[in-house]
Design an enzyme around this catalytic site. Structure first.
Site, PDB file in Angstrom:
ATOM      1  CG  ASP A  75      -2.206   0.831   0.973  1.00  0.00           C
ATOM      2  OD1 ASP A  75      -2.086   1.943   0.414  1.00  0.00           O
ATOM      3  OD2 ASP A  75      -3.299   0.348   1.319  1.00  0.00           O
ATOM      4  CG  ASN A 121       0.848   3.573  -7.068  1.00  0.00           C
ATOM      5  OD1 ASN A 121       0.276   2.537  -7.413  1.00  0.00           O
ATOM      6  ND2 ASN A 121       0.443   4.770  -7.472  1.00  0.00           N
ATOM      7  CG  ASN A 155      -7.075   2.165  -7.891  1.00  0.00           C
ATOM      8  OD1 ASN A 155      -6.375   1.827  -8.843  1.00  0.00           O
ATOM      9  ND2 ASN A 155      -6.614   2.144  -6.648  1.00  0.00           N
ATOM     10  CB  CYS A 197      -8.158 -12.607 -16.074  1.00  0.00           C
ATOM     11  SG  CYS A 197      -8.177 -11.486 -17.508  1.00  0.00           S
ATOM     12  CB  CYS A 200     -12.209 -12.065 -18.935  1.00  0.00           C
ATOM     13  SG  CYS A 200     -10.849 -13.146 -19.427  1.00  0.00           S
ATOM     14  CB  CYS A 221     -15.044  10.706  -0.282  1.00  0.00           C
ATOM     15  SG  CYS A 221     -15.851  10.779   1.327  1.00  0.00           S
ATOM     16  CB  CYS A 274      -8.959 -11.858 -22.478  1.00  0.00           C
ATOM     17  SG  CYS A 274      -8.388 -10.864 -21.079  1.00  0.00           S
ATOM     18  CB  CYS A 279      -5.835 -13.538 -19.915  1.00  0.00           C
ATOM     19  SG  CYS A 279      -7.427 -14.356 -19.617  1.00  0.00           S
TER      20      CYS A 279
END
Length: 372
Positions: A75, A121, A155, A197, A200, A221, A274, A279
């Site tokens: 994180d 990140n 996100n 996935c 997909c 928010c 995909c 994948c």
């Protein structure tokens, strides 16, 4: 920046000895009851958690209390006072990085668990390679891949980064999410090549070619409820334990709608077209060698020993047919009975307070009452 929190030697360890003074013994009881074949195996498992927010922090705590061997946390946010409407974090941790704050708390809860943290990140190019490397070699001892990756991010960009890494590494992972209005959520198990996935079946906002960052409005928010996040975290960890310890049936997808108390489940098939080429390659590999990695260990009642209850919790189990025969206007769930029932006149009576029927008329009873 990354660091590893080793077990604290000054705190007594949660040994596997099954004694009342050891909190770990309650988990070991799953083995004694025949639910899990080898619960001690949890100590050899490594789980990576991406996103240590409302869901991820609680999931990390649950796994820590279950005695998982190692957690790798990713994180880049800091703890804020706005996070106090959720579980896990404390006001005095405001300003600390979420991973460092989580590591301190988790090490105190169970010092046997090794905590590795990465304050970064993963969507950044220079950090993504390190993220891949820790998934590939994060397991202690053998320096092999982690056993499971849990996505607890909020996100689309981060989910796609996790999806890309796990497709390339052929890594099983579980995705989770809570809606913007905080009253629904979901978990999803993703097995590269065998199930859909994340790319997909992208969400509608992405299919419409709308940048999700443009949807954020100033001063507005997403809603946040500790109840919803706790429920989703519980579903996620329960599914993780079933996968790691090979018991029960691992859910491929479970949704949750608090407004309707609705839990839809289904399985998403991979998309041959995909956009993620890794994948597509995994799908081709699976078709060539269709060995399923799904864990389906449904326990058969006749093969499972009856649980041994050491305490009396006041639970009453009755025959289902008896529950069906209840004539009360308010129906009860099968397998339960009412503590009080109503007679034909609508008055309540305890089960031991029944009055014998004398077949006397009201006039006869009034005469008897007048002679008293």
């Amino acid at each position: 920046m990354s660091s590893t929190k080793q077990p604290r030697e000054k705190i007594s360890k949660m040994s596997g000895e099954v004694v009342d003074s050891n909190p770990y013994s309650r988990l070991m009881a799953l083995k004694r009851m025949g639910i899990v074949e080898d619960y001690e195996a949890i100590r050899q498992k490594t789980v990576a958690i991406v996103g240590v927010g409302g869901v991820g922090s609680v999931a990390a705590e649950m796994l820590t209390r279950c005695g998982v061997g190692k957690l790798i946390l990713f994180d880049y946010d800091k703890v804020e006072l706005a996070n106090m409407n959720r579980l896990f974090f404390q006001p005095d941790q405001a300003g600390q990085s979420k991973v460092e704050a989580a590591a301190t708390t988790l090490s105190f809860i169970n010092p046997d668990v090794t905590i590795e943290v990465h304050n970064m990140n993963i969507t950044l190019m220079d950090k993504f390679d390190l993220f891949m490397e820790r998934i590939r070699r994060g397991h202690p001892g053998v320096q092999g891949p982690v056993d499971l990756v849990l996505s607890c991010v909020d996100n689309f960009e981060a989910r796609m980064a996790i999806n890309k890494a796990c497709n390339e590494l052929n890594q099983v992972w579980m995705e989770s999410g809570v809606s913007e209005n905080a009253v629904s959520g979901h978990i999803q198990t993703i097995i590269p090549g065998e199930t859909a996935c994340f790319a997909c079946a992208p969400p509608l906002v992405v299919a419409s070619q709308i940048d999700e960052r443009t949807l954020k409005r100033e001063g507005v928010c997403a809603a946040s409820l500790p109840t919803t996040m706790g429920i989703v975290a519980g579903l996620l960890v329960q599914n993780s334990l079933k996968y790691l310890l090979k018991f029960g049936k691992v859910s491929m997808y479970v949704g949750y709608s608090a407004l309707e108390d609705f839990f839809p489940t289904w399985e998403l098939k991979p998309n041959p077209q995909c956009d993620d080429r890794q994948c597509v390659h995994r799908q081709a590999d699976f078709h060539k060698n269709p060995v399923s990695r799904k864990m389906d260990f449904m326990l058969k009642a006749e093969e499972t020993a009856a649980p041994v209850h050491e305490e009396d919790f006041g639970i009453v189990v009755v025959d289902e047919t008896a529950a069906k025969d209840l004539q009360d206007d308010t129906k009860v769930t099968e397998g339960l009975r009412s503590e009080y029932t109503k007679d034909d006149q609508g008055t309540s009576a305890g089960q031991g307070d029944a009055v014998a029927d004398t077949n006397e008329s009201i006039e006869d009873l009034m005469k008897r009452l007048g002679s008293l």
